[in-house]
Design a protein around this motif. Structure first.
Motif, PDB file in Angstrom:
ATOM      1  N   LEU A  93       0.855  -1.183   0.000  1.00 27.18           N
ATOM      2  CA  LEU A  93       0.000   0.000   0.000  1.00 27.18           C
ATOM      3  C   LEU A  93       0.891   1.231   0.000  1.00 27.18           C
ATOM      4  O   LEU A  93       1.799   1.338   0.818  1.00 27.18           O
ATOM      5  CB  LEU A  93      -0.913   0.030   1.235  1.00 27.18           C
ATOM      6  N   GLU A 142       0.612   5.272   0.454  1.00 32.54           N
ATOM      7  CA  GLU A 142      -0.300   6.306   0.917  1.00 32.54           C
ATOM      8  C   GLU A 142       0.405   7.650   0.924  1.00 32.54           C
ATOM      9  O   GLU A 142       1.602   7.750   1.155  1.00 32.54           O
ATOM     10  CB  GLU A 142      -0.766   5.989   2.349  1.00 32.54           C
ATOM     11  N   ASP A 143      -0.382   8.703   0.667  1.00 34.87           N
ATOM     12  CA  ASP A 143       0.054  10.070   0.923  1.00 34.87           C
ATOM     13  C   ASP A 143      -0.629  10.516   2.205  1.00 34.87           C
ATOM     14  O   ASP A 143      -1.861  10.437   2.328  1.00 34.87           O
ATOM     15  CB  ASP A 143      -0.343  11.011  -0.223  1.00 34.87           C
ATOM     16  N   VAL A 144       0.163  10.984   3.160  1.00 35.93           N
ATOM     17  CA  VAL A 144      -0.383  11.388   4.452  1.00 35.93           C
ATOM     18  C   VAL A 144      -0.124  12.872   4.647  1.00 35.93           C
ATOM     19  O   VAL A 144       1.002  13.352   4.444  1.00 35.93           O
ATOM     20  CB  VAL A 144       0.244  10.580   5.599  1.00 35.93           C
ATOM     21  N   SER A 158       5.012  10.480   2.099  1.00 37.50           N
ATOM     22  CA  SER A 158       4.613   9.178   1.575  1.00 37.50           C
ATOM     23  C   SER A 158       4.813   8.118   2.641  1.00 37.50           C
ATOM     24  O   SER A 158       5.696   8.228   3.491  1.00 37.50           O
ATOM     25  CB  SER A 158       5.436   8.825   0.332  1.00 37.50           C
ATOM     26  N   GLU A 191      -2.301  -1.506   8.399  1.00 39.73           N
ATOM     27  CA  GLU A 191      -2.848  -0.207   7.994  1.00 39.73           C
ATOM     28  C   GLU A 191      -3.889   0.290   8.996  1.00 39.73           C
ATOM     29  O   GLU A 191      -3.882   1.459   9.397  1.00 39.73           O
ATOM     30  CB  GLU A 191      -3.473  -0.308   6.605  1.00 39.73           C
ATOM     31  N   LYS A 199      -3.497   3.704  11.322  1.00 43.86           N
ATOM     32  CA  LYS A 199      -4.466   4.813  11.282  1.00 43.86           C
ATOM     33  C   LYS A 199      -5.029   5.103  12.667  1.00 43.86           C
ATOM     34  O   LYS A 199      -5.218   6.265  13.043  1.00 43.86           O
ATOM     35  CB  LYS A 199      -5.579   4.492  10.287  1.00 43.86           C
ATOM     36  N   TRP A 207      -5.578  11.095   4.802  1.00 43.51           N
ATOM     37  CA  TRP A 207      -4.960   9.967   4.103  1.00 43.51           C
ATOM     38  C   TRP A 207      -5.442   9.926   2.664  1.00 43.51           C
ATOM     39  O   TRP A 207      -6.605  10.186   2.381  1.00 43.51           O
ATOM     40  CB  TRP A 207      -5.324   8.645   4.766  1.00 43.51           C
ATOM     41  N   LEU A 263      -4.946   7.089  -0.533  1.00 47.27           N
ATOM     42  CA  LEU A 263      -4.365   5.838  -1.020  1.00 47.27           C
ATOM     43  C   LEU A 263      -3.932   6.006  -2.469  1.00 47.27           C
ATOM     44  O   LEU A 263      -4.722   6.389  -3.328  1.00 47.27           O
ATOM     45  CB  LEU A 263      -5.387   4.709  -0.904  1.00 47.27           C
ATOM     46  N   ASP A 264      -2.659   5.693  -2.755  1.00 48.78           N
ATOM     47  CA  ASP A 264      -2.111   5.889  -4.094  1.00 48.78           C
ATOM     48  C   ASP A 264      -2.084   4.606  -4.916  1.00 48.78           C
ATOM     49  O   ASP A 264      -2.604   4.547  -6.016  1.00 48.78           O
ATOM     50  CB  ASP A 264      -0.677   6.453  -4.018  1.00 48.78           C
TER      51      ASP A 264
END
Length: 229
Positions: A9, A11-13, A77, A92, A96, A126, A128-129
């Motif tokens: 996974l 993710e951009d946070v 990232s 995940e 979170k 968050w 998701l990329d």
């Protein structure tokens, strides 16, 4: 040889708060997005280790990027990987949940130890990329690679052949959805790969090519036996 590829996974946070001056805002009244991000990254590493997984951050953007301004917005990232999909999803979910506590200044796993003042909370978003499920390669292909490598290396094969799970994504993830697939890896100097310093000795390259050809021929014969064409 590789028997499967990990799930992943990306993710951009985002941890937005508000900007404040480093000289006129004391610790109690700061909402420091970069300090909070540092806690999040450390915790992601610790938690991933507990799950026998991996967590990495390769991009951090702190705004406004001024020496005398407390960062009020940080985007980073977060790449998390595990051998099994359910482990990845549990990690995940746990991240979170803990991240939501950390941005509020709550103590999690000793991250606030030694800090006399916590400061004001942050918020978090968050995005998701690139999700990628774990991929199990074809057992027949794997067996063909295994047997071809053993034939090539002879009596020393037990010490020279290793089955592994690939932590990196490959085109084989997608080909495996359409046709029987497996992968062959060859040893590199000091174990370095995906890097300009990667080096594979010519003899090992030749061995890999030989195993590839033998595996294709072996699999072709297997198909003739199973399907008669």
């Amino acid at each position: 040889m590789s028997r499967n590829i990990t799930s992943r996974l990306e993710e951009d946070v985002l941890t937005p708060t508000g900007f404040s001056h480093t000289g006129t805002t004391d610790f109690a009244n700061r909402s420091d997005a970069l300090l909070t991000t540092a806690k999040l990254l450390l915790h992601s590493h610790r938690l991933a280790f507990k799950y026998d997984a991996l967590a990495s951050t390769g991009i951090i953007q702190a705004n406004p990027g001024s020496t005398n301004t407390v960062p009020g917005r940080v985007q980073f990232s977060l790449d998390i990987r595990a051998a099994k999909d359910d482990v990845l999803l549990d990690l995940e979910k746990h991240l979170k949940s803990d991240f939501d506590k950390i941005i509020k200044g709550n103590p999690v796993n000793g991250l606030n130890d030694g800090l006399e003042v916590i400061g004001r909370p942050c918020t978090i978003d968050w995005a998701l990329d690139a999700p990628s499920r774990a991929t199990r390669f074809d057992d027949g292909c794997i067996d063909c690679v295994r047997q071809s490598a053993a034939d090539l290396l002879g009596t020393e094969c037990k010490d020279l052949i290793q089955e592994m799970i690939s932590g990196a994504g490959h085109d084989s993830v997608f080909t495996s959805r359409r046709c029987p697939t497996s992968m062959i890896f060859v040893p590199c100097l000091d174990g370095v790969s995906h890097n300009p310093a990667e080096y594979c000795a010519p003899n090992d390259c030749a061995n890999g090519a030989q195993v590839l050809m033998d595996s294709v021929l072996r699999f072709d014969r297997l198909r003739q036996v199973n399907f008669g064409n």
